[in-house]
Design a protein around this motif. Structure first.
Motif, PDB file in Angstrom:
ATOM      1  N   VAL A  54       0.834  -1.207   0.000  1.00  0.00           N
ATOM      2  CA  VAL A  54       0.000   0.000   0.000  1.00  0.00           C
ATOM      3  C   VAL A  54       0.863   1.248   0.000  1.00  0.00           C
ATOM      4  O   VAL A  54       0.628   2.198  -0.769  1.00  0.00           O
ATOM      5  N   ALA A  55       1.891   1.278   0.846  1.00  0.00           N
ATOM      6  CA  ALA A  55       2.757   2.453   0.920  1.00  0.00           C
ATOM      7  C   ALA A  55       3.485   2.691  -0.386  1.00  0.00           C
ATOM      8  O   ALA A  55       3.602   3.843  -0.852  1.00  0.00           O
ATOM      9  N   ALA A  56       3.982   1.619  -1.010  1.00  0.00           N
ATOM     10  CA  ALA A  56       4.682   1.761  -2.287  1.00  0.00           C
ATOM     11  C   ALA A  56       3.750   2.308  -3.364  1.00  0.00           C
ATOM     12  O   ALA A  56       4.141   3.176  -4.163  1.00  0.00           O
ATOM     13  N   THR A  57       2.518   1.818  -3.386  1.00  0.00           N
ATOM     14  CA  THR A  57       1.549   2.307  -4.371  1.00  0.00           C
ATOM     15  C   THR A  57       1.217   3.771  -4.131  1.00  0.00           C
ATOM     16  O   THR A  57       1.155   4.573  -5.069  1.00  0.00           O
ATOM     17  N   ALA A  58       1.027   4.133  -2.866  1.00  0.00           N
ATOM     18  CA  ALA A  58       0.707   5.524  -2.541  1.00  0.00           C
ATOM     19  C   ALA A  58       1.832   6.466  -2.950  1.00  0.00           C
ATOM     20  O   ALA A  58       1.593   7.543  -3.524  1.00  0.00           O
ATOM     21  N   ASN A  63       4.042  10.593  -6.678  1.00  0.00           N
ATOM     22  CA  ASN A  63       5.252  11.112  -7.326  1.00  0.00           C
ATOM     23  C   ASN A  63       5.345  10.743  -8.810  1.00  0.00           C
ATOM     24  O   ASN A  63       6.440  10.745  -9.377  1.00  0.00           O
ATOM     25  N   CYS A  64       4.240  10.442  -9.442  1.00  0.00           N
ATOM     26  CA  CYS A  64       4.245   9.842 -10.776  1.00  0.00           C
ATOM     27  C   CYS A  64       4.774  10.818 -11.839  1.00  0.00           C
ATOM     28  O   CYS A  64       4.110  11.797 -12.208  1.00  0.00           O
ATOM     29  N   SER A  65       5.963  10.538 -12.344  1.00  0.00           N
ATOM     30  CA  SER A  65       6.545  11.320 -13.427  1.00  0.00           C
ATOM     31  C   SER A  65       5.977  10.851 -14.757  1.00  0.00           C
ATOM     32  O   SER A  65       5.250   9.843 -14.829  1.00  0.00           O
ATOM     33  N   GLU A  66       6.333  11.538 -15.823  1.00  0.00           N
ATOM     34  CA  GLU A  66       5.864  11.084 -17.138  1.00  0.00           C
ATOM     35  C   GLU A  66       6.441   9.711 -17.478  1.00  0.00           C
ATOM     36  O   GLU A  66       5.748   8.861 -18.037  1.00  0.00           O
ATOM     37  N   THR A  67       7.688   9.476 -17.101  1.00  0.00           N
ATOM     38  CA  THR A  67       8.283   8.154 -17.334  1.00  0.00           C
ATOM     39  C   THR A  67       7.514   7.078 -16.579  1.00  0.00           C
ATOM     40  O   THR A  67       7.235   5.990 -17.110  1.00  0.00           O
ATOM     41  N   ASP A  68       7.169   7.372 -15.325  1.00  0.00           N
ATOM     42  CA  ASP A  68       6.363   6.428 -14.533  1.00  0.00           C
ATOM     43  C   ASP A  68       5.013   6.179 -15.191  1.00  0.00           C
ATOM     44  O   ASP A  68       4.523   5.036 -15.238  1.00  0.00           O
ATOM     45  N   ALA A  69       4.400   7.253 -15.668  1.00  0.00           N
ATOM     46  CA  ALA A  69       3.083   7.130 -16.292  1.00  0.00           C
ATOM     47  C   ALA A  69       3.156   6.280 -17.565  1.00  0.00           C
ATOM     48  O   ALA A  69       2.264   5.455 -17.829  1.00  0.00           O
ATOM     49  N   VAL A  70       4.202   6.475 -18.349  1.00  0.00           N
ATOM     50  CA  VAL A  70       4.384   5.659 -19.563  1.00  0.00           C
ATOM     51  C   VAL A  70       4.504   4.184 -19.190  1.00  0.00           C
ATOM     52  O   VAL A  70       3.887   3.312 -19.824  1.00  0.00           O
ATOM     53  N   GLU A  71       5.290   3.884 -18.162  1.00  0.00           N
ATOM     54  CA  GLU A  71       5.443   2.490 -17.725  1.00  0.00           C
ATOM     55  C   GLU A  71       4.124   1.929 -17.197  1.00  0.00           C
ATOM     56  O   GLU A  71       3.842   0.729 -17.362  1.00  0.00           O
ATOM     57  N   THR A  72       3.329   2.770 -16.590  1.00  0.00           N
ATOM     58  CA  THR A  72       2.014   2.325 -16.112  1.00  0.00           C
ATOM     59  C   THR A  72       1.118   1.942 -17.283  1.00  0.00           C
ATOM     60  O   THR A  72       0.413   0.919 -17.236  1.00  0.00           O
ATOM     61  N   VAL A  73       1.133   2.734 -18.338  1.00  0.00           N
ATOM     62  CA  VAL A  73       0.350   2.398 -19.532  1.00  0.00           C
ATOM     63  C   VAL A  73       0.814   1.071 -20.111  1.00  0.00           C
ATOM     64  O   VAL A  73      -0.003   0.226 -20.517  1.00  0.00           O
ATOM     65  N   ARG A  74       2.109   0.845 -20.138  1.00  0.00           N
ATOM     66  CA  ARG A  74       2.637  -0.425 -20.662  1.00  0.00           C
ATOM     67  C   ARG A  74       2.197  -1.596 -19.791  1.00  0.00           C
ATOM     68  O   ARG A  74       1.877  -2.676 -20.306  1.00  0.00           O
ATOM     69  N   LEU A  75       2.200  -1.385 -18.484  1.00  0.00           N
ATOM     70  CA  LEU A  75       1.698  -2.423 -17.578  1.00  0.00           C
ATOM     71  C   LEU A  75       0.229  -2.718 -17.874  1.00  0.00           C
ATOM     72  O   LEU A  75      -0.169  -3.892 -17.993  1.00  0.00           O
ATOM     73  N   SER A 110      -4.010  11.565 -15.844  1.00  0.00           N
ATOM     74  CA  SER A 110      -4.253  12.421 -14.674  1.00  0.00           C
ATOM     75  C   SER A 110      -3.169  12.268 -13.620  1.00  0.00           C
ATOM     76  O   SER A 110      -3.074  13.085 -12.694  1.00  0.00           O
ATOM     77  N   LEU A 111      -2.319  11.236 -13.727  1.00  0.00           N
ATOM     78  CA  LEU A 111      -1.262  11.015 -12.746  1.00  0.00           C
ATOM     79  C   LEU A 111       0.020  11.758 -13.079  1.00  0.00           C
ATOM     80  O   LEU A 111       0.858  11.979 -12.207  1.00  0.00           O
ATOM     81  N   ASN A 112       0.188  12.121 -14.331  1.00  0.00           N
ATOM     82  CA  ASN A 112       1.457  12.659 -14.808  1.00  0.00           C
ATOM     83  C   ASN A 112       1.776  14.010 -14.170  1.00  0.00           C
ATOM     84  O   ASN A 112       1.043  14.983 -14.335  1.00  0.00           O
ATOM     85  N   LEU A 113       2.900  14.054 -13.472  1.00  0.00           N
ATOM     86  CA  LEU A 113       3.357  15.300 -12.876  1.00  0.00           C
ATOM     87  C   LEU A 113       4.344  16.038 -13.776  1.00  0.00           C
ATOM     88  O   LEU A 113       4.747  17.160 -13.478  1.00  0.00           O
ATOM     89  N   GLY A 114       4.743  15.377 -14.862  1.00  0.00           N
ATOM     90  CA  GLY A 114       5.722  15.984 -15.750  1.00  0.00           C
ATOM     91  C   GLY A 114       5.121  17.037 -16.662  1.00  0.00           C
ATOM     92  O   GLY A 114       3.908  17.115 -16.853  1.00  0.00           O
ATOM     93  N   ALA A 115       5.978  17.846 -17.258  1.00  0.00           N
ATOM     94  CA  ALA A 115       5.538  18.883 -18.194  1.00  0.00           C
ATOM     95  C   ALA A 115       5.374  18.284 -19.583  1.00  0.00           C
ATOM     96  O   ALA A 115       6.064  17.340 -19.959  1.00  0.00           O
ATOM     97  N   GLY A 116       4.467  18.839 -20.358  1.00  0.00           N
ATOM     98  CA  GLY A 116       4.302  18.414 -21.743  1.00  0.00           C
ATOM     99  C   GLY A 116       3.394  17.219 -21.887  1.00  0.00           C
ATOM    100  O   GLY A 116       2.217  17.349 -22.214  1.00  0.00           O
ATOM    101  N   GLY A 117       3.910  16.032 -21.646  1.00  0.00           N
ATOM    102  CA  GLY A 117       3.096  14.826 -21.722  1.00  0.00           C
ATOM    103  C   GLY A 117       3.000  14.221 -23.099  1.00  0.00           C
ATOM    104  O   GLY A 117       2.151  13.353 -23.329  1.00  0.00           O
ATOM    105  N   LYS A 118       3.883  14.647 -24.043  1.00  0.00           N
ATOM    106  CA  LYS A 118       3.790  14.111 -25.406  1.00  0.00           C
ATOM    107  C   LYS A 118       4.110  12.617 -25.451  1.00  0.00           C
ATOM    108  O   LYS A 118       3.442  11.852 -26.151  1.00  0.00           O
ATOM    109  N   ALA A 119       5.126  12.212 -24.717  1.00  0.00           N
ATOM    110  CA  ALA A 119       5.496  10.795 -24.716  1.00  0.00           C
ATOM    111  C   ALA A 119       4.378   9.938 -24.131  1.00  0.00           C
ATOM    112  O   ALA A 119       4.080   8.843 -24.634  1.00  0.00           O
TER     113      ALA A 119
END
Length: 448
Positions: free
Chosen positions: A354-358, A363-375, A420-429
């Motif tokens: 739970v703590a890891a997910t929270a 802290n979800c960066s654009e890189t994290d968000a991309v990996e989430t989509v792949r998951l 909606s999780l992406n904290l990064g700027a732009g979001g093109k990737a």
């Protein structure tokens, strides 16, 4: 003495009134096999093997019984195997007449049944109770986000049930998470999260409903809720395996292998209520990662949305929420839900996941968000293949298409929800990855 407060606090039912001092003696009447005439139970106690609330209308309002004695235990509590268990229960609240209700164990039921077969039985009941208005006291603490403090990840456990597993385990795990994260942030080992983490110890369901009504603008900023309810079961002693109750997906309506409901039972979910979300597969992945670190491997199961805990009001307001819990626990809601049934390692497994997910969500960066989509894309491909196999076992082609389309729509929305999780700027990737995932999903659908 059948039962006392010192021996079994759950014996007295919620909403019981006090008896006249120093108690009251009365005849015990078994009501399950008789017709109850008006006032026929006046100054008597109604004895039943049914839930006390289910006989309240007949026994109290019609028969005018002074009290109820119930031995009811659900089958999943296995009363014959656990004859000392007494289940938690309640009766409807009424101002008058004053009425009490007691729960007794299966062992006491066997004794009473035997005595009643021999002749008239009297019981003496003594209840000290009063009804007074009280302030509901709850605890909420925050680790305020440094980038988007108005956006909230909720971690929540309810305090208003008396068992060690239900829900001291959830409250304890949540407290340890809050203290540990505070210490790690204060020492510099972890950065302060970008979004706010809100830890809440609450009155089950009611607190969240009050929160939503009192501050809807704040409530609407919640990104996800992680609910801890019965997280510490010793699975060998209790029989309750760890479960992730998913935020509603199509399995809540069409429950097909490998999905299955627990003995709690199917919740009320309409197709229009389904909203695809990142949360189910993301939390499952966090639990899988934890399981790879444990020996023997931690056993993880899921169940479709059923309801009954603090995730419900979040879900009803469109906020993704999962329930981390254990079921079927043979000691659930009984007097035997004690500390000896709790596993420290099981609590740790849930708390770490739970703590890891929270933290990931906070802290979800654009890189994290991309990996989430792949998951999610991998899980979507598995789901479409699985439902295709389920369709082969069904002759209802129209229903099969409907189920498959529901899953396709759900995962399309789940991909979109990651944005909606992406904290990064732009979001093109991220946008490009979402398009690729949706195109891949459509290709899978067309192949089938």
């Amino acid at each position: 003495l059948l039962h006392s407060l010192a021996q079994a606090k759950m014996s007295l039912c919620v909403n019981s009134h006090a008896t006249p001092l120093p108690g009251a003696s009365m005849e015990l009447v078994f009501i399950d096999s008789i017709e109850i005439a008006p006032q026929s139970l006046r100054s008597k106690a109604a004895y039943t093997h049914q839930p006390p609330a289910s006989v309240f209308e007949r026994a109290v309002k019609l028969g005018e019984a002074a009290g109820i004695v119930s031995s009811y235990l659900p089958d999943y509590n296995q009363p014959a195997e656990h004859p000392s268990s007494i289940s938690m229960s309640s009766i409807p609240y009424i101002d008058s007449p004053s009425v009490f209700a007691f729960k007794i164990s299966y062992g006491s039921q066997v004794l009473l049944d035997s005595l009643m077969r021999q002749g008239k039985v009297e019981v003496h009941a003594s209840v000290l109770a009063q009804f007074t208005p009280k302030i509901v006291r709850e605890v909420s603490v925050e680790i305020v986000g440094q980038q988007k403090p108005e956006e909230i990840i909720v971690l929540i456990a309810h305090v208003d049930e008396p068992g060690a597993n239900d829900n001291a385990s959830g409250c304890g795990a949540l407290l340890e998470m809050a203290l540990t994260l505070r210490r790690l942030i204060a020492s510099g080992e972890l950065p302060r999260p970008a979004r706010t983490l809100n830890f809440m110890w609450v009155e089950e369901i009611a607190t969240v409903r009050r929160w939503q009504k009192s501050t809807p603008r704040v409530f609407d900023k919640i990104k996800a809720a992680l609910v801890l309810d019965m997280v510490g079961e010793d699975v060998v002693k209790t029989g309750g395996s760890f479960l992730i109750e998913k935020t509603p997906d199509p399995s809540a309506i069409w429950t097909r292998p490998p999905d299955e409901h627990t003995e709690w039972g199917q919740g009320e979910v309409a197709e229009a209520d389904l909203r695809g979300s990142f949360l189910n597969d993301l939390f499952y992945a966090a639990c899988e990662a934890r399981a790879r670190q444990t020996q023997p491997p931690w056993l993880i199961k899921t169940n479709p949305f059923e309801g009954g805990s603090d995730h419900v009001p979040f879900v009803h307001n469109g906020i993704p929420a999962i329930l981390a819990w254990h079921f079927t626990d043979v000691y659930y809601h009984t007097s035997n839900d004690d500390i000896d049934k709790v596993s420290a390692s099981e609590m740790a497994n849930v708390a770490v996941s739970v703590a890891a997910t929270a933290l990931f969500l906070a802290n979800c960066s654009e890189t994290d968000a991309v990996e989430t989509v792949r998951l999610l894309s991998k899980r979507a491909a598995w789901r479409i293949a699985n439902e295709t196999q389920n369709n082969l076992r069904s002759n209802d082609s129209s229903e099969n298409r409907r189920i498959l389309q529901a899953w396709l729509k759900w995962y399309e929305e789940a991909f979109d929800s990651v944005a909606s999780l992406n904290l990064g700027a732009g979001g093109k990737a991220l946008a490009a990855e979402i398009r690729r995932a949706q195109e891949g999903l459509n290709r899978l659908a067309n192949e089938r």
